[in-house]
Design an enzyme around this catalytic site. Structure first.
Site, PDB file in Angstrom:
ATOM      1  CG  HIS A  23       6.454  -8.634  16.831  1.00  0.00           C
ATOM      2  ND1 HIS A  23       5.997  -9.437  15.798  1.00  0.00           N
ATOM      3  CD2 HIS A  23       5.766  -9.071  17.924  1.00  0.00           C
ATOM      4  CE1 HIS A  23       5.104 -10.282  16.235  1.00  0.00           C
ATOM      5  NE2 HIS A  23       4.940 -10.088  17.521  1.00  0.00           N
ATOM      6  CB  CYS A  42      -0.343  -7.454  18.422  1.00  0.00           C
ATOM      7  SG  CYS A  42      -0.476  -9.216  18.755  1.00  0.00           S
ATOM      8  CG  HIS A  48       4.278  -9.124  22.137  1.00  0.00           C
ATOM      9  ND1 HIS A  48       3.611  -8.154  21.412  1.00  0.00           N
ATOM     10  CD2 HIS A  48       4.204 -10.250  21.406  1.00  0.00           C
ATOM     11  CE1 HIS A  48       3.137  -8.687  20.298  1.00  0.00           C
ATOM     12  NE2 HIS A  48       3.482  -9.969  20.263  1.00  0.00           N
ATOM     13  CG  HIS A  50       6.432 -14.033  19.409  1.00  0.00           C
ATOM     14  ND1 HIS A  50       5.357 -14.610  20.034  1.00  0.00           N
ATOM     15  CD2 HIS A  50       5.995 -12.841  18.927  1.00  0.00           C
ATOM     16  CE1 HIS A  50       4.302 -13.814  19.922  1.00  0.00           C
ATOM     17  NE2 HIS A  50       4.658 -12.729  19.263  1.00  0.00           N
ATOM     18  CG  ASP A  88      19.036 -14.619  17.575  1.00  0.00           C
ATOM     19  OD1 ASP A  88      17.946 -14.803  18.153  1.00  0.00           O
ATOM     20  OD2 ASP A  88      20.113 -15.135  17.948  1.00  0.00           O
ATOM     21  CG  HIS A  89      19.026 -12.215  21.237  1.00  0.00           C
ATOM     22  ND1 HIS A  89      19.159 -13.463  20.683  1.00  0.00           N
ATOM     23  CD2 HIS A  89      18.930 -12.415  22.578  1.00  0.00           C
ATOM     24  CE1 HIS A  89      19.167 -14.375  21.638  1.00  0.00           C
ATOM     25  NE2 HIS A  89      19.009 -13.768  22.804  1.00  0.00           N
ATOM     26  CD  GLU A 135       3.511 -14.983  16.883  1.00  0.00           C
ATOM     27  OE1 GLU A 135       3.815 -14.175  15.990  1.00  0.00           O
ATOM     28  OE2 GLU A 135       2.426 -14.953  17.485  1.00  0.00           O
TER      29      GLU A 135
HETATM   30 NI    NI Z   1       3.517 -11.170  18.612  1.00  0.00          NI
END
Ligand code: NI
Length: 152
Positions: A23, A42, A48, A50, A88-89, A135
């Site tokens: 995200h 961000c 990037h 998580h 997911d992914h 996170e």
């Molecule tokens: Ni982030």
């Protein structure tokens, strides 16, 4: 053992699942400079990733025969539909419509999960109590949508 002798009432069960996603944070109402000032690293629109963990807390009566609030075999497909299938992914900003209008923060991810999950949990005659989105171990949010609309 007579199953009928179990008299536990309501119990909360917690299921934890993980998903991976990328995200970035950006708000079109802000200028370029404001976005970088507010969201800092961000705001990098290349994104990037998580490894998120989600804890779903569900409350209901313990069935005296099964000894369960819900069978996890029944809960898994519900969580898959609400959490894994959409996120997911995935690159959340680009691939999940909700996050084209909501910054994909932990707070908004929790709200997204709640809104998808609550009806399915209610259909199982249980109450969704809390969504926790983690996170990393030092950073997480907890959301209780049951509190929405009630005076502070
Ligand atoms: Ni982030």
């Amino acid at each position: 053992v007579s199953c009928e002798r179990v008299f536990a009432l309501k119990t909360t069960v917690v299921k934890r699942i993980g998903f991976m996603a990328s995200h970035y944070y950006w708000c079109d109402e802000f200028s370029e400079e404001e976005n970088w000032a507010v969201f800092k690293d961000c705001a990098n629109r290349h994104g990037h990733g998580h490894n998120y963990q989600v804890e779903v807390s569900v409350e209901g009566p313990v069935d005296p025969k099964t000894g369960m609030v819900i069978n996890f075999y029944d809960l898994d497909p519900i969580l898959h539909r609400a959490i894994l299938a959409p996120m997911d992914h995935k690159f959340l900003n680009a691939q999940v419509p909700f996050f084209s209008t909501h910054v994909p923060t932990l707070e908004n991810i929790a709200r997204f999960i709640w809104d998808r999950l609550a009806p399915d949990i209610a259909a199982q005659h249980m109450v969704l109590q809390k969504i926790k989105v983690i996170e990393h171990p030092g950073l997480f949010v907890e959301y209780d949508g049951n509190l929405e609309g009630q005076p502070a």
